[in-house]
Design a protein around this motif. Structure first.
Motif, mmCIF file in Angstrom:
data_model
loop_
_atom_site.group_PDB
_atom_site.id
_atom_site.type_symbol
_atom_site.label_atom_id
_atom_site.label_comp_id
_atom_site.label_asym_id
_atom_site.label_seq_id
_atom_site.Cartn_x
_atom_site.Cartn_y
_atom_site.Cartn_z
ATOM 1 N N ARG A 161 0.835 -1.195 0.000
ATOM 2 C CA ARG A 161 0.000 0.000 0.000
ATOM 3 C C ARG A 161 0.879 1.258 0.000
ATOM 4 N NH1 ARG A 161 -2.570 -3.554 3.594
ATOM 5 N NH2 ARG A 161 -4.648 -4.198 2.900
ATOM 6 N N ILE A 162 0.600 2.143 -0.933
ATOM 7 C CA ILE A 162 1.405 3.355 -1.095
ATOM 8 C C ILE A 162 0.484 4.572 -1.116
ATOM 9 C CG2 ILE A 162 3.016 4.583 -2.599
ATOM 10 C CD1 ILE A 162 3.791 1.810 -3.746
ATOM 11 N N ILE A 163 0.838 5.590 -0.339
ATOM 12 C CA ILE A 163 0.074 6.832 -0.321
ATOM 13 C C ILE A 163 0.937 7.956 -0.872
ATOM 14 C CG2 ILE A 163 -1.111 8.545 1.124
ATOM 15 C CD1 ILE A 163 -1.850 6.303 3.027
ATOM 16 N N ILE A 164 0.378 8.696 -1.813
ATOM 17 C CA ILE A 164 1.103 9.753 -2.510
ATOM 18 C C ILE A 164 0.303 11.057 -2.399
ATOM 19 C CG2 ILE A 164 2.039 10.499 -4.732
ATOM 20 C CD1 ILE A 164 2.105 7.513 -5.519
ATOM 21 N N GLN A 165 1.015 12.145 -2.140
ATOM 22 C CA GLN A 165 0.397 13.454 -2.085
ATOM 23 C C GLN A 165 0.673 14.201 -3.382
ATOM 24 O OE1 GLN A 165 -1.514 14.667 0.409
ATOM 25 N NE2 GLN A 165 -1.258 12.809 1.664
ATOM 26 N N LEU A 166 -0.377 14.811 -3.952
ATOM 27 C CA LEU A 166 -0.237 15.666 -5.116
ATOM 28 C C LEU A 166 -0.133 17.102 -4.614
ATOM 29 C CD1 LEU A 166 -0.283 15.800 -8.260
ATOM 30 C CD2 LEU A 166 -2.741 16.219 -8.070
ATOM 31 N N GLU A 167 0.985 17.752 -4.876
ATOM 32 C CA GLU A 167 1.233 19.077 -4.311
ATOM 33 C C GLU A 167 1.459 20.122 -5.408
ATOM 34 O OE1 GLU A 167 4.675 18.100 -2.077
ATOM 35 O OE2 GLU A 167 3.556 17.349 -0.360
#
Length: 371
Positions: A365-371
């Motif tokens: 499981r990978i969580i990525i933030q779009l900034e």
């Protein structure tokens, strides 16, 4: 030592796979080229290439490339003996004085089951996954000990058995569900204890009447073990088997314990271990499924652009949208590698002027933030 071409069977192909034919015996036929200062040297290189091109070569990790290249040379030098048969398709002396040979070779696909070096490469290519062994057995832990010994001998990374033993006195309902085959419970326990995989199961034991033993005073113990191997990140069952065995001893308890021990060894030897290895091999060859969540995705066009950008990443096999809404884009990504290598690739990437930052990696499981 068995044919070292087995060292390369479970290995991820890092280059384009050449065309090859599978023989009825399970070997493969490949075409390969070789160059050398003599015909003999060129032929040797062609044989090495036949093994390397037909089976593939893995890069364990960027930090281990140098060591692996040395190991690879040793492997291939020995593996040339696994070219069972070859015919020369083309042979010529080059203008620089070196020799060129093209061959068609039959390369043996020996079993990797008992080849520790092959297994070590496979485990290293998966970043040495940790496995938790949790077997419920009334009146002892003979089966669990036998399985731990078996996996330790194969150089698996295991969760500390003492920590597992302590678990048996806590979360008893969760433990019961896990050992009875509930994949969600097994995954939860494994993940909480830092395991990527959990081997869970239970043992039933008893005594058998045997006319052969007569009045000898010996007791015949019988045991049955059922076990599953669970991927703790996805709660998917990757292997499931059972085995039964018997043992004789003057002590009832020892007879049943020895039967449990024998059943556990039979379980691993017969098929469970091979299923684990086959599953790992499939993940390396065909990719693993990653659950990727990208946060702060507000526009439909952006989520489409993100999916396209991820699909273009090297070693990404497929990208499937699971859901989009509330600022979150959830994807299922099939990737030839592991979660860390995918994260390293995508972290810092830019899509339509926005940066991607990996903020959390847990299992697949990978969580990525779009900034």
């Amino acid at each position: 030592m068995k044919s070292v071409v087995a060292l390369l069977i479970p290995i991820l192909l890092i280059c384009a796979v050449p065309l090859y034919a599978k023989t009825p015996e399970g070997d493969i036929t490949v075409e390969a080229e070789g160059y050398g200062i003599s015909t003999k040297a060129a032929l040797l290189q062609a044989k090495r290439s036949a093994v390397e091109e037909g089976i593939g070569v893995v890069l364990i990790s960027q930090t281990e490339v140098k060591n692996f290249e040395v190991q690879k040379d040793v492997i291939l030098a020995k593996a040339t003996g696994s070219v069972k048969k070859y015919s020369i398709l083309q042979e010529e002396k080059q203008s620089d004085g070196n020799f060129y040979i093209k061959i068609q070779a039959i390369v043996s696909l020996a079993s990797i089951k008992s080849d520790l070096a092959a297994l070590k490469i496979l485990l290293e290519s998966m970043d040495k996954p940790r496995m938790m062994v949790l077997i419920r057995e009334e009146g002892g832990n003979a089966a669990e000990t036998a399985i731990i010994d078996y996996l330790t001998d194969k150089e698996f990374q295991l969760v500390d058995p003492a920590a597992v033993a302590a678990l048996m006195h806590k979360e008893q309902e969760l433990i019961k569900r896990a050992t009875e085959g509930d994949p969600a419970a097994a995954a939860q326990i494994g993940a909480l204890n830092g395991a990527e995989y959990a081997l869970v199961g239970k043992v039933s034991k008893g005594l058998m009447k045997s006319a052969l033993l007569g009045d000898t005073g010996m007791k015949s113990g019988q045991a049955n073990i059922t076990a599953k191997v669970i991927n703790c990140s996805t709660a998917a069952i990757i292997a499931s088997k059972s085995a039964t065995s018997a043992a004789v001893h003057v002590s009832e308890e020892i007879a049943m314990a020895q039967a449990a021990q024998k059943a556990a060894r039979k379980l691993m030897d017969r098929e469970l271990f091979e299923k684990i290895v086959s599953s790992f091999q499939d993940m390396i060859n065909n990719g693993i499924s990653l659950d990727v969540t990208i946060e702060n995705v507000r526009k439909f066009k952006m989520q489409k652009a993100l999916r396209q950008a991820i699909a273009e990443i090297s070693d990404v096999v497929s990208v499937r949208k699971r859901s989009f809404g509330g600022g979150k884009l959830q994807l299922s990504v099939q990737f030839k590698g592991n979660a860390d290598s995918f994260s390293e690739t995508i972290d810092g990437a830019t899509v339509q002027g926005k940066n991607l930052s990996v903020t959390d990696v847990a299992g697949s499981r990978i969580i990525i933030q779009l900034e």
